[in-house]
Design a protein around this motif. Structure first.
Motif, short mmCIF file in Angstrom:
data_model
loop_
_atom_site.label_atom_id
_atom_site.label_comp_id
_atom_site.label_asym_id
_atom_site.label_seq_id
_atom_site.Cartn_x
_atom_site.Cartn_y
_atom_site.Cartn_z
N PRO A 109 23.42 12.78 -10.29
CA PRO A 109 22.40 11.76 -10.08
C PRO A 109 21.75 11.32 -11.38
O PRO A 109 21.69 12.08 -12.34
CB PRO A 109 21.38 12.47 -9.20
CG PRO A 109 21.56 13.90 -9.52
CD PRO A 109 23.02 14.08 -9.83
N VAL A 110 21.31 10.09 -11.38
CA VAL A 110 20.51 9.60 -12.50
C VAL A 110 19.11 10.10 -12.28
O VAL A 110 18.55 9.95 -11.20
CB VAL A 110 20.54 8.06 -12.55
CG1 VAL A 110 19.62 7.55 -13.64
CG2 VAL A 110 21.95 7.57 -12.75
N ALA A 164 13.60 13.23 -8.34
CA ALA A 164 14.68 12.30 -8.61
C ALA A 164 16.02 12.75 -8.04
O ALA A 164 16.90 11.94 -7.83
CB ALA A 164 14.82 12.08 -10.11
N ARG A 165 16.20 14.02 -7.79
CA ARG A 165 17.49 14.52 -7.33
C ARG A 165 17.76 14.05 -5.91
O ARG A 165 17.05 14.36 -5.00
CB ARG A 165 17.52 16.04 -7.39
CG ARG A 165 18.89 16.54 -7.03
CD ARG A 165 19.40 17.60 -7.87
NE ARG A 165 19.26 17.41 -9.28
CZ ARG A 165 20.11 17.89 -10.15
NH1 ARG A 165 21.13 18.56 -9.75
NH2 ARG A 165 19.93 17.73 -11.42
N VAL A 189 21.36 13.71 -4.79
CA VAL A 189 22.66 14.26 -4.40
C VAL A 189 22.97 15.49 -5.23
O VAL A 189 22.39 15.71 -6.29
CB VAL A 189 23.80 13.23 -4.56
CG1 VAL A 189 23.62 12.05 -3.62
CG2 VAL A 189 23.93 12.77 -5.99
N ARG A 190 23.91 16.30 -4.74
CA ARG A 190 24.36 17.48 -5.45
C ARG A 190 25.88 17.44 -5.52
O ARG A 190 26.55 17.15 -4.53
CB ARG A 190 23.92 18.74 -4.73
CG ARG A 190 24.35 20.03 -5.41
CD ARG A 190 23.71 21.26 -4.79
NE ARG A 190 23.83 21.33 -3.36
CZ ARG A 190 24.80 21.98 -2.71
NH1 ARG A 190 25.73 22.60 -3.38
NH2 ARG A 190 24.83 22.01 -1.41
N VAL A 191 26.43 17.70 -6.68
CA VAL A 191 27.87 17.76 -6.86
C VAL A 191 28.36 19.06 -6.23
O VAL A 191 27.87 20.13 -6.57
CB VAL A 191 28.27 17.70 -8.35
CG1 VAL A 191 29.77 17.89 -8.52
CG2 VAL A 191 27.81 16.40 -8.98
N ILE A 192 29.32 18.96 -5.29
CA ILE A 192 29.85 20.17 -4.67
C ILE A 192 31.26 20.49 -5.16
O ILE A 192 31.74 21.59 -4.97
CB ILE A 192 29.81 20.10 -3.13
CG1 ILE A 192 30.59 18.89 -2.60
CG2 ILE A 192 28.38 20.11 -2.65
CD1 ILE A 192 30.69 18.86 -1.08
N GLN A 193 31.92 19.52 -5.80
CA GLN A 193 33.22 19.78 -6.40
C GLN A 193 33.53 18.71 -7.42
O GLN A 193 33.22 17.54 -7.22
CB GLN A 193 34.33 19.80 -5.33
CG GLN A 193 35.68 20.17 -5.90
CD GLN A 193 36.78 20.19 -4.84
OE1 GLN A 193 36.60 19.66 -3.75
NE2 GLN A 193 37.90 20.79 -5.17
N THR A 194 34.15 19.11 -8.50
CA THR A 194 34.65 18.19 -9.52
C THR A 194 36.16 18.33 -9.54
O THR A 194 36.69 19.44 -9.67
CB THR A 194 34.08 18.54 -10.91
OG1 THR A 194 32.66 18.48 -10.83
CG2 THR A 194 34.57 17.56 -11.96
N LEU A 243 20.79 15.03 -0.57
CA LEU A 243 19.68 15.96 -0.42
C LEU A 243 18.49 15.22 0.16
O LEU A 243 18.32 14.03 -0.05
CB LEU A 243 19.30 16.55 -1.78
CG LEU A 243 20.42 17.32 -2.52
CD1 LEU A 243 19.93 17.72 -3.91
CD2 LEU A 243 20.86 18.53 -1.73
N GLY A 244 17.66 15.94 0.88
CA GLY A 244 16.46 15.34 1.45
C GLY A 244 16.79 14.18 2.38
O GLY A 244 17.65 14.32 3.25
#
Length: 65
Positions: free
Chosen positions: A2-3, A11-12, A14-19, A60-61
């Motif tokens: 996220p920016v 500000a968060r 989204v969360r990265v769950i896999q790259t 998130l949220g």
């Protein structure tokens, strides 16, 4: 990722769950039902792709579905 502006906790979104390296194919995320968002990133040098990634994300949220 996220920016983030201002307070990081607020500000968060989204969360990265896999790259997933070495691809820009967003369809790689379709097989996992936990994926809510996806984006790809490509790095180039002199017009040639030198690296690329797909990121699987969850909200998130209020962005959680």
């Amino acid at each position: 990722m996220p920016v983030e502006h201002g307070d990081r906790a607020e500000a968060r979104r989204v969360r990265v769950i896999q790259t997933i390296p070495m691809t820009s194919e967003l369809s790689r995320c379709e097989s996992n039902s936990g994926t809510r968002y996806a984006f790809s990133s490509r790095y180039t040098m002199n017009g040639a792709v030198i690296n690329e990634y797909v990121y699987r994300l969850v909200g998130l949220g209020s962005y959680a579905r």
